[in-house]
Write an enzyme that holds these catalytic residues in place. Sequence first.
Site, PDB file in Angstrom:
ATOM      1  CG  ASN A  15     -75.136  49.994  -3.556  1.00  0.00           C
ATOM      2  OD1 ASN A  15     -75.716  49.095  -4.146  1.00  0.00           O
ATOM      3  ND2 ASN A  15     -74.223  50.757  -4.123  1.00  0.00           N
ATOM      4  CE  LYS A 103     -73.503  38.222  -2.870  1.00  0.00           C
ATOM      5  NZ  LYS A 103     -72.652  39.377  -2.646  1.00  0.00           N
ATOM      6  CG  HIS A 123     -63.873  38.784   0.444  1.00  0.00           C
ATOM      7  ND1 HIS A 123     -62.790  39.632   0.440  1.00  0.00           N
ATOM      8  CD2 HIS A 123     -64.893  39.494   0.990  1.00  0.00           C
ATOM      9  CE1 HIS A 123     -63.127  40.797   0.964  1.00  0.00           C
ATOM     10  NE2 HIS A 123     -64.400  40.744   1.306  1.00  0.00           N
TER      11      HIS A 123
END
Length: 207
Positions: A15, A103, A123
């Site tokens: 964040n 990830k 992406h």
Amino acid sequence: RDPVSELLLTILSQNTSDVNSGRTFETLQRRFPSREQLAQAGVTDIADAIKSGGLSQIKAVRIKETLQRISAERGNLDLNFLADLPLDEAKEWLLRLPGVGPKTAACVLLFSLGRPALPVDTHVQRVARRLGLIGERVSAEQAQHLLEAVVPRKQVYEFHINMIVHGRRTCHARNPSCPMCVFRDICPSAPAFLAAYAARRQGGQNT
Ligand code: SF4
């Protein structure tokens, strides 16, 4: 960076921007120069050191838990042993740490240890879908397995970086720049985007 630093940086990056989390990481390093000092610090002190990065209480708890778990499992705060484990075992080990998903595990393995694990962020996932490398409904976790199976091991790092750069510069989430894209003649998504682009231009000329 060493794998523990990469892990800490990933926690700090939640964040917030890369620039901000990088600065917060440097501040944390200055406040607690050794990993042992950081592991022994109280959550309140850690939160105080990282307050510029946002969500400091939550991140401080996660940092503390992560270091405690590594120390409890390994007897030290060194994750370089992961370089010698089979890739799947190294991933599984990291996935047992609090808050570590596929990830993050792939980031630690790829960036710190040069292992051919492929982090799939928004992406990578979007560009891979549009190029038809993965299906429309494939999750990021599934995409990681599928792409790791086809990208040559020595090119995983390059592939990851280039997909992100392409996603940021050209294949934007909204209005991808298909007319300028090097893939426009082979990308299965290009015709629809190019048609929409042409329609927008036409609409603009008619008004
Ligand atoms: Fe993305 Fe368009 Fe390039 Fe395909 S042609 S990769 S949709 S920018």
